[in-house]
Enzyme design. Structure first.
Site, PDB file in Angstrom:
ATOM      1  N   ASP A   1     -54.133 -60.931  83.840  1.00  0.00           N
ATOM      2  CA  ASP A   1     -53.693 -59.944  82.865  1.00  0.00           C
ATOM      3  C   ASP A   1     -53.636 -60.568  81.470  1.00  0.00           C
ATOM      4  O   ASP A   1     -53.221 -61.717  81.300  1.00  0.00           O
ATOM      5  CB  ASP A   1     -52.312 -59.435  83.264  1.00  0.00           C
ATOM      6  CG  ASP A   1     -51.780 -58.384  82.312  1.00  0.00           C
ATOM      7  OD1 ASP A   1     -52.320 -57.262  82.312  1.00  0.00           O
ATOM      8  OD2 ASP A   1     -50.837 -58.695  81.560  1.00  0.00           O
TER       9      ASP A   1
ATOM     10  N   GLU B   1     -58.959 -60.063  82.068  1.00  0.00           N
ATOM     11  CA  GLU B   1     -58.844 -58.836  81.295  1.00  0.00           C
ATOM     12  C   GLU B   1     -59.039 -59.174  79.815  1.00  0.00           C
ATOM     13  O   GLU B   1     -58.159 -59.746  79.177  1.00  0.00           O
ATOM     14  CB  GLU B   1     -57.476 -58.192  81.508  1.00  0.00           C
ATOM     15  CG  GLU B   1     -57.329 -56.879  80.749  1.00  0.00           C
ATOM     16  CD  GLU B   1     -55.893 -56.417  80.601  1.00  0.00           C
ATOM     17  OE1 GLU B   1     -55.672 -55.196  80.566  1.00  0.00           O
ATOM     18  OE2 GLU B   1     -54.996 -57.276  80.505  1.00  0.00           O
TER      19      GLU B   1
END
Length: 722
Positions: free
Chosen positions: A230, A262
């Site tokens: 993330d 990400e």
């Protein structure tokens, strides 16, 4: 920025709990002797650990998925109130410790889930939140595991982290005055300041790196095979490379853990674009997802032939490809489940086209007017078990067509190019992957028949969209290939997929005959797909099933009846494979939460299968013999999140109850349409309504419409919103 909801969470009420010192625990998970040879991942976002374990064992493993991605497992804040309601989804992106007590379950349940998935042949990838901890401006400090923290003091005793483990304004790394990222093209600011007030870890510190690596190694020790990282854009590439160098190999396969980072697009600075991060692993395919939405939303599937020249985030080998994820479906920049057949067809294409490693997404349903809402959970925020029949969860990964296309993808993965890309119309295409598989996709509102070059050897193949993954028998519609070509009928808003492992009767395909046969060879399928659509209103806790005289329908045993989905309520739908060329008797029943059964009052229904898929459209207590169909076509424009329904004076049209109105399909927008079963020789009144995402109802103006049926088998209307 795509994190507006997370920003709201960081800026309202978040966590505080004293975090007990984190120590990596040695507990390993057992694994299957061989994990599935597939790069397809099911992203079961915010499903609890018990539900993921069940999905692996009963659905994902048997279907051939290579991995499952699960939500962040670390202990996080727990918010009884927020500006997004109680326990918003973004809680889990604000960790307070690296203990594995979360709203999805306990450490023991997480470990058991990993073991269950491995035993089913499925790898486990974890959504790892390692760029930051909770919001520095939190006012609520409740957590799921009882740990404590001081948001303004940047102290997290359970890790432990202290003030000096975070970036702060003027520390030589973050030069922004308030410490929050404002310029998303400034490398130093993006990677050393706070993303939306989330306390940014000083990943330049060897102490911080070691603690992050200890957390990830703890997960690896439990059997985790990889990570979706993330906010990886907000970690300096050198910092994450140093963390990655500390990671152990996986327990199941002895490999370097898989990494998918990400990296949101949008920065003009080349150092912050996805391609700059590929030395550390794959990147999520945002640009590919945006491009798929453009072509499927516009009905220009013919443009998909130009994908090799698209400006994409990274090479195919470095991309975790997707149609959507939890951020993108909420901001509407990609296709999402609310887009219906376009969304489904785009996922078929994702599995068929040789770009990236496909990630098929399943989260939970949500209101487009309240996109921060919690997944289904109890009053304390703990996520409840996933039910694929409740309408509260997305379960596309378990659908027949998707599972069939996973098998198709696995059968064709050695061929990395497409051939004979054919567009018979802008929204109807077909192509093949060498001699291993052919697919046709029809995004139009009418069935299409055309002859395609398939690349396949001669033989009779079974459509994996209607039949799913099977190498024995022919569960799907049979298609005959002769001389490398096939005349294929692709249903409206659907697809047909053929591959070398889905062949009538099993075994391998036939070689070309030495003499040309006078007629194409045919093989009768053992089963055909049957779709049941039943209009039935129910009370809370009551569900609808179909039961019948063959084993696939429970042999009249209500305990083995086939559950139908309420996703299109009050239409209950489901598909099952029935014996081909067989007279079938069936009936619908309702079961309440106590197991009490209510049968329809009409006589047994009948249908006779042939060799092609069948659809049974019915209405509760309206017998087949006294029924006819009316296809309601209404031309109406709407705004995003608003849909059109028909409601009327008879029970089959909801008896004017708007909660029982029949949803119409927007596949041919601005024409909304649906076939409805009503009694023969009956006069009734009806009207169209619109419902927005909050359930607000708008009626057409003017007087009620009227219609009368006779004894014909089908009728239709052609109306315009007034």
């Amino acid at each position: 920025m795509k994190r507006s909801l997370r920003a709201a969470g960081a800026a309202v009420v978040l966590a505080a709990s004293a975090l007990f010192a984190f120590t990596a625990q040695t507990m390993t998970a057992s694994a299957a002797v061989t994990l599935n040879n597939s790069d397809v991942t099911a992203n079961l976002w915010e499903w609890n650990w018990n539900s993921v374990a069940t999905a692996c064992a009963t659905q994902l493993g048997p279907a051939g998925y290579g991995a499952v991605q699960v939500a962040p497992p670390a202990e996080s804040v727990s918010l009884a109130t927020s500006d997004s309601g109680a326990h918003p989804w973004w809680e889990v992106y604000q960790p307070v410790s690296y203990n594995l007590t979360s709203r999805f379950g306990t450490r023991a349940q997480f470990s058991a889930m990993v073991t269950a998935c491995h035993n089913a042949g499925v790898r486990v990838y974890v959504d790892a939140v390692v760029n930051h901890t909770a919001g520095s401006n939190n006012t609520l400090t409740t957590t799921y595991g009882g740990s404590t923290f001081n948001p303004t003091g940047y102290t997290y005793p359970a890790v432990p982290y202290t003030y000096d483990d975070f970036h702060h304004p003027g520390d030589g790394y973050c030069n922004d005055s308030d410490g929050v990222i404002d310029d998303y093209n400034d490398v130093s600011e993006v990677q050393n300041c706070m993303l939306l007030s989330l306390s940014d870890l000083k990943t330049q510190s060897t102490t911080v790196r070691a603690k992050i690596a200890a957390y990830l190694n703890d997960l690896i020790g439990l059997g985790v095979d990889g990570f979706r990282v993330d906010a990886a854009k907000h970690i300096a590439q050198a910092d994450f490379a140093a963390i990655k160098a500390l990671l152990n190999t996986t327990t199941a396969e002895g490999r370097t853990p898989y990494i998918a980072q990400e990296i949101f697009t949008g920065s003009t600075n080349s150092q912050l674009q996805p391609a700059a991060f590929t030395a550390n692993g794959d990147v999520l395919g945002f640009s590919y997802a945006y491009g798929l939405k453009t072509q499927f939303a516009n009905g220009t599937l013919n443009n998909l032939s130009g994908i090799p020249s698209w400006s994409l985030d990274a090479t195919s080998a470095q991309t975790a490809a997707m149609v959507t994820n939890h951020d993108l479906e909420r901001d509407g920049t990609t296709l999402r489940y609310q887009d219906g057949t376009k969304y489904t067809l785009a996922n078929y294409f994702l599995l068929a086209y040789p770009y990236g490693k496909p990630f098929i997404y399943d989260g939970f349903t949500f209101s487009t007017s309240s996109t921060g809402q919690s997944p289904p959970a109890d009053s304390n925020g703990f996520v409840t078990d996933t039910s694929c029949t409740s309408g509260a969860w997305q379960c596309q990964t378990q659908s027949t067509g998707i599972k069939g296309m996973v098998a198709w993808h696995n059968a064709t993965q050695s061929v990395t190019t497409v051939a004979d890309f054919t567009a018979t119309a802008a929204n109807i295409i077909g192509f093949h992957r060498g001699s291993l598989g052919w697919i046709g996709i029809n995004a139009s509102g009418s069935a299409s028949t055309a002859t395609y070059t398939t690349g396949l050897a001669n033989g009779t193949y079974c459509d994996v969209i209607t039949g799913g993954a099977t190498s024995t028998g022919c569960a799907g519609t049979a298609v005959t290939v002769s001389g490398g070509t096939a005349s294929v009928t692709i249903p409206a808003n659907s697809a047909v997929g053929l591959d070398v492992n889905a062949i009538s009767g099993g075994g391998s395909t036939t070689t070309a005959p030495t003499t040309t046969p006078t007629t194409a060879p045919t093989t009768t399928p053992a089963t055909v797909a049957a779709t049941f659509n039943e209009y039935a209103t129910t009370t809370s806790g009551t569900n609808v099933y179909v039961v019948g005289n063959v084993s696939a329908l429970g042999s009249w045993d209500t305990g083995n009846a086939v559950a139908l989905s309420s996703a299109g309520y009050p239409i209950w739908s489901g598909s099952v494979n029935l014996p081909a060329n067989t007279a079938i008797e069936y009936k619908y029943i309702k079961k309440d939460s106590s197991g009490n059964v209510t049968w329809e009052s009409n006589a047994n229904r009948t249908t006779t299968t042939g060799t092609a898929a069948v659809t049974c459209n019915n209405s509760w207590n309206v017998a087949n013999a006294s029924a006819t169909s009316v296809t309601f076509d209404e031309t109406a424009t709407t705004t995003t999140g608003t849909n059109v329904y028909v409601v009327g004076s008879i029970a089959a049209l909801g008896s004017w109850d708007t909660s029982a109105a029949i949803p119409l399909s927007s596949a041919a927008y601005p024409t909304w349409s649906r076939l409805v079963i009503v009694p023969q020789s009956t006069s009734f009144e009806y009207k169209y309504i619109k419902k927005d995402a909050s359930g607000n109802v708008t009626w057409e103006s003017g007087s009620n419409r009227t219609y009368s049926t006779g004894t014909s088998s089908a009728y239709s209307t052609s109306d315009t919103w007034k």
